[in-house]
Scaffold this motif. Structure first.
Motif, PDB file in Angstrom:
ATOM      1  N   GLU A  63       0.644  -1.088   0.057  1.00 56.35           N
ATOM      2  CA  GLU A  63      -0.032  -0.332  -0.307  1.00 56.35           C
ATOM      3  C   GLU A  63       0.784   1.403   0.020  1.00 56.35           C
ATOM      4  O   GLU A  63       0.750   1.686  -0.450  1.00 56.35           O
ATOM      5  N   ALA A  64       2.121   0.876   0.528  1.00 58.04           N
ATOM      6  CA  ALA A  64       3.044   2.443   0.782  1.00 58.04           C
ATOM      7  C   ALA A  64       3.630   2.549  -0.358  1.00 58.04           C
ATOM      8  O   ALA A  64       3.716   3.580  -0.615  1.00 58.04           O
ATOM      9  N   VAL A  65       3.759   2.130  -1.180  1.00 55.59           N
ATOM     10  CA  VAL A  65       4.704   1.755  -2.216  1.00 55.59           C
ATOM     11  C   VAL A  65       3.247   2.401  -3.330  1.00 55.59           C
ATOM     12  O   VAL A  65       4.302   3.788  -4.092  1.00 55.59           O
ATOM     13  N   ALA A  66       2.549   1.973  -3.406  1.00 53.58           N
ATOM     14  CA  ALA A  66       2.054   2.586  -4.248  1.00 53.58           C
ATOM     15  C   ALA A  66       1.278   3.745  -4.006  1.00 53.58           C
ATOM     16  O   ALA A  66       1.233   4.974  -5.236  1.00 53.58           O
ATOM     17  N   LYS A  67       1.234   4.137  -3.142  1.00 55.56           N
ATOM     18  CA  LYS A  67       0.247   5.381  -1.900  1.00 55.56           C
ATOM     19  C   LYS A  67       2.062   6.391  -2.657  1.00 55.56           C
ATOM     20  O   LYS A  67       1.822   7.439  -3.435  1.00 55.56           O
ATOM     21  N   ALA A  68       2.959   5.939  -3.151  1.00 59.13           N
ATOM     22  CA  ALA A  68       4.396   7.158  -3.395  1.00 59.13           C
ATOM     23  C   ALA A  68       4.127   7.302  -3.994  1.00 59.13           C
ATOM     24  O   ALA A  68       5.193   8.237  -4.839  1.00 59.13           O
ATOM     25  N   LEU A  69       3.799   6.127  -4.820  1.00 53.34           N
ATOM     26  CA  LEU A  69       4.381   6.337  -6.936  1.00 53.34           C
ATOM     27  C   LEU A  69       3.504   7.294  -7.369  1.00 53.34           C
ATOM     28  O   LEU A  69       3.730   7.458  -8.009  1.00 53.34           O
ATOM     29  N   THR A  70       2.189   7.974  -6.306  1.00 53.86           N
ATOM     30  CA  THR A  70       0.785   8.539  -7.080  1.00 53.86           C
ATOM     31  C   THR A  70       1.417  10.295  -6.386  1.00 53.86           C
ATOM     32  O   THR A  70       0.105  11.242  -6.701  1.00 53.86           O
ATOM     33  N   HIS A  71       2.820   9.865  -5.889  1.00 53.58           N
ATOM     34  CA  HIS A  71       2.778  11.561  -4.904  1.00 53.58           C
ATOM     35  C   HIS A  71       3.257  12.087  -6.293  1.00 53.58           C
ATOM     36  O   HIS A  71       3.524  12.209  -7.166  1.00 53.58           O
ATOM     37  N   GLU A  72       2.936  13.563  -6.027  1.00 57.41           N
ATOM     38  CA  GLU A  72       2.652  14.456  -6.392  1.00 57.41           C
ATOM     39  C   GLU A  72       3.233  15.489  -6.297  1.00 57.41           C
ATOM     40  O   GLU A  72       3.050  16.038  -5.177  1.00 57.41           O
ATOM     41  N   GLY A  73       3.671  15.985  -6.561  1.00 55.56           N
ATOM     42  CA  GLY A  73       5.202  16.805  -6.240  1.00 55.56           C
ATOM     43  C   GLY A  73       6.853  17.353  -6.663  1.00 55.56           C
ATOM     44  O   GLY A  73       6.947  16.190  -7.923  1.00 55.56           O
ATOM     45  N   SER A  74       7.666  17.917  -6.322  1.00 57.54           N
ATOM     46  CA  SER A  74       8.810  16.795  -6.534  1.00 57.54           C
ATOM     47  C   SER A  74       9.937  15.753  -6.405  1.00 57.54           C
ATOM     48  O   SER A  74       9.238  14.947  -5.362  1.00 57.54           O
ATOM     49  N   ASP A  75      10.942  15.368  -7.248  1.00 58.53           N
ATOM     50  CA  ASP A  75      11.271  14.183  -7.018  1.00 58.53           C
ATOM     51  C   ASP A  75      12.529  14.144  -5.585  1.00 58.53           C
ATOM     52  O   ASP A  75      11.521  12.943  -4.801  1.00 58.53           O
ATOM     53  N   ARG A  76      12.458  15.219  -5.283  1.00 63.34           N
ATOM     54  CA  ARG A  76      12.993  15.186  -3.864  1.00 63.34           C
ATOM     55  C   ARG A  76      11.778  14.491  -2.731  1.00 63.34           C
ATOM     56  O   ARG A  76      11.838  13.814  -1.740  1.00 63.34           O
ATOM     57  N   GLU A  77      11.154  15.590  -3.151  1.00 63.67           N
ATOM     58  CA  GLU A  77      10.048  15.220  -1.716  1.00 63.67           C
ATOM     59  C   GLU A  77       9.115  13.046  -1.918  1.00 63.67           C
ATOM     60  O   GLU A  77       8.847  13.677  -0.663  1.00 63.67           O
ATOM     61  N   LEU A  78       9.106  12.755  -3.286  1.00 60.99           N
ATOM     62  CA  LEU A  78       8.686  12.106  -2.975  1.00 60.99           C
ATOM     63  C   LEU A  78       9.501  11.034  -3.110  1.00 60.99           C
ATOM     64  O   LEU A  78       9.252   9.952  -2.139  1.00 60.99           O
ATOM     65  N   LEU A  79      10.954  11.019  -3.337  1.00 64.44           N
ATOM     66  CA  LEU A  79      12.047   9.751  -2.471  1.00 64.44           C
ATOM     67  C   LEU A  79      12.008  10.273  -1.105  1.00 64.44           C
ATOM     68  O   LEU A  79      11.630   9.303   0.105  1.00 64.44           O
ATOM     69  N   LEU A  80      11.916  11.424  -0.467  1.00 65.51           N
ATOM     70  CA  LEU A  80      12.119  11.473   1.113  1.00 65.51           C
ATOM     71  C   LEU A  80      10.936  11.218   1.909  1.00 65.51           C
ATOM     72  O   LEU A  80      11.347  10.289   2.576  1.00 65.51           O
ATOM     73  N   GLY A  81       9.673  11.344   0.932  1.00 63.29           N
ATOM     74  CA  GLY A  81       8.355  10.560   1.460  1.00 63.29           C
ATOM     75  C   GLY A  81       8.068   9.413   1.584  1.00 63.29           C
ATOM     76  O   GLY A  81       7.895   8.382   3.075  1.00 63.29           O
ATOM     77  N   TRP A  82       9.418   8.667   0.867  1.00 67.50           N
ATOM     78  CA  TRP A  82       9.455   7.000   0.191  1.00 67.50           C
ATOM     79  C   TRP A  82      10.078   6.378   1.557  1.00 67.50           C
ATOM     80  O   TRP A  82       9.880   5.696   2.329  1.00 67.50           O
ATOM     81  N   PHE A  83      11.094   7.510   1.852  1.00 74.05           N
ATOM     82  CA  PHE A  83      11.598   7.010   2.709  1.00 74.05           C
ATOM     83  C   PHE A  83      11.625   7.041   4.150  1.00 74.05           C
ATOM     84  O   PHE A  83      11.621   6.017   5.360  1.00 74.05           O
ATOM     85  N   GLU A  84      10.752   8.086   4.508  1.00 74.23           N
ATOM     86  CA  GLU A  84      10.089   7.973   6.300  1.00 74.23           C
ATOM     87  C   GLU A  84       9.372   7.382   5.998  1.00 74.23           C
ATOM     88  O   GLU A  84       9.144   6.792   6.979  1.00 74.23           O
ATOM     89  N   GLU A  85       8.380   6.409   4.973  1.00 71.36           N
ATOM     90  CA  GLU A  85       7.779   5.884   5.540  1.00 71.36           C
ATOM     91  C   GLU A  85       8.713   4.011   5.320  1.00 71.36           C
ATOM     92  O   GLU A  85       8.074   3.074   5.876  1.00 71.36           O
ATOM     93  N   TYR A  86       9.255   4.489   4.565  1.00 74.13           N
ATOM     94  CA  TYR A  86      10.370   2.430   4.706  1.00 74.13           C
ATOM     95  C   TYR A  86      10.783   2.715   6.269  1.00 74.13           C
ATOM     96  O   TYR A  86      10.717   2.019   6.972  1.00 74.13           O
ATOM     97  N   VAL A  87      11.410   3.467   6.622  1.00 73.55           N
ATOM     98  CA  VAL A  87      12.037   4.099   8.301  1.00 73.55           C
ATOM     99  C   VAL A  87      10.616   3.174   9.476  1.00 73.55           C
ATOM    100  O   VAL A  87      10.706   2.523   9.852  1.00 73.55           O
ATOM    101  N   ARG A  88       9.493   4.129   8.957  1.00 71.78           N
ATOM    102  CA  ARG A  88       8.354   3.518   9.373  1.00 71.78           C
ATOM    103  C   ARG A  88       8.046   2.170  10.087  1.00 71.78           C
ATOM    104  O   ARG A  88       7.397   1.534  10.759  1.00 71.78           O
ATOM    105  N   LEU A  89       7.597   1.715   8.632  1.00 73.85           N
ATOM    106  CA  LEU A  89       7.714   0.702   7.999  1.00 73.85           C
ATOM    107  C   LEU A  89       8.135  -0.553   8.665  1.00 73.85           C
ATOM    108  O   LEU A  89       8.204  -1.510   9.338  1.00 73.85           O
TER     109      LEU A  89
END
Lengths: 182, 182
Positions: free
Chosen positions: A67-93
């Motif tokens: 679910e988390a990766v699917a959500k990350a991939l649909t992220h609107e915004g800069s590449d940096r934001e996308l990556l950073l958002g995914w990393f935060e989710e990764y850590v949480r996971l």
DNA sequence: CCACGATACGGAGACAGTCTCCGGTTAGCA
DNA sequence: TGCTAACCGGAGACTGTCTCCGTATCGTGG
């Protein structure tokens, strides 16, 4: 599998998830058995090694990763934001309980680990994010996705073991992101 | 301190350094006592907690840290090379034995840790390198040196726990370096 | 419905590591 | 040399891991 065995199996996993969360991955297995209302023998027959129990505990976790990766991939915004958002989710996971980030990250390269399948799910999720960004030409040359897992896992590990709060984690993830992006 | 006490103390530290290197930080303390030819009581009186023993073991290590940072600062070449070289040295320094990178890095923020003074030496060494580069304007804004210790310590930790060889570590350190440099 | 074999249970206990307590020993000073 | 504070060491309490095997239970075939 006999019905009573199944019942015990499920109960042990349920209790283990709870106890790991309360006390961390070092928790006493005999206590888990006791709380689950079974003898130690029963626990060790179902789960010969501590990691087998961890694997079972993480079964339900796979869905959340996807679910988390699917959500990350649909992220609107800069590449940096996308990556950073995914990393935060990764850590949480991977921070399911104390000790988990280290365990998961060190199993990342080991094909014989009992939690290998879980690591693969996570690695593949991370792959999808990185490859998505790579298609945009946003990722530097020579970056391997396994390295990314280890780097972010390393950050999660130090955060876990030094119990840092998320505010302290974010800037470290930002450094990693900047190091990966062109 | 009485002469026999001093003798035992030194002998225990010497043996501990050896055993930690052989078996990692999880080694049995009773075995260390036995090998040092003393009773468990003697060991635990000198070193109430495992970390106190680690601290003593690392006493001689301080010099090596200071030598390493001095050498790093005189490095001729690009900022990136300097930083990367220091990071590699940093990883080598904290990888004194299995389990050490995690222990040292998690103690990095804790003022009550028995190995605090050792962490300070390391942190200050790292500070000198980062500040040196910052004076050249080579470091991005908003980077704190403690973060750097944690990031590099995190890399060392995953390398230690997943026993990766140095060839696998270098590219991860490169990502961190690129994330820090302008 | 029940008897029987396969399957599973559980707890006693062996083993290893941590750490303490205290009777006995020793260093080093007067 | 004698005395005392400092120190030693090992027995053993305690905790956690893991195994073994006598006992109990499931579920199927008759």
């Amino acid at each position: 599998m006999r019905a009573d065995a199944r019942r015990n199996y499920d109960r042990i996993v349920e209790v283990a998830r709870e106890v790991f969360r309360e006390q961390g991955y070092d928790a006493s297995l005999d206590e888990i058995a006791k709380r689950a209302g079974v003898g130690p023998g029963t626990l060790y027959r179902h789960f010969p090694k501590r990691e087998n129990l961890l694997d079972a505990v993480m079964q339900s976790w796979v869905d959340r990763v996807n679910e988390a990766v699917a959500k990350a991939l649909t992220h609107e915004g800069s590449d940096r934001e996308l990556l950073l958002g995914w990393f935060e989710e990764y850590v949480r996971l991977i921070s399911v309980h104390r000790g988990a980030p280290a365990k998961i990250t060190s199993a990342m390269g080991d094909p014989d680990s009992p939690i290998m399948t879980k690591c693969q799910v996570l690695a593949r999720a991370n792959d999808r994010v990185i490859e998505h960004l790579r298609e945009d030409g946003a990722i530097r040359d020579g970056v391997e996705t396994l390295q990314v897992c280890r780097l972010v896992g390393g950050v999660a590990t130090v955060a876990d073991q030094g119990d840092l709060d998320p505010d302290a984690v974010r800037p470290m993830l930002a450094v990693v992101a900047d190091g990966l992006l062109r």
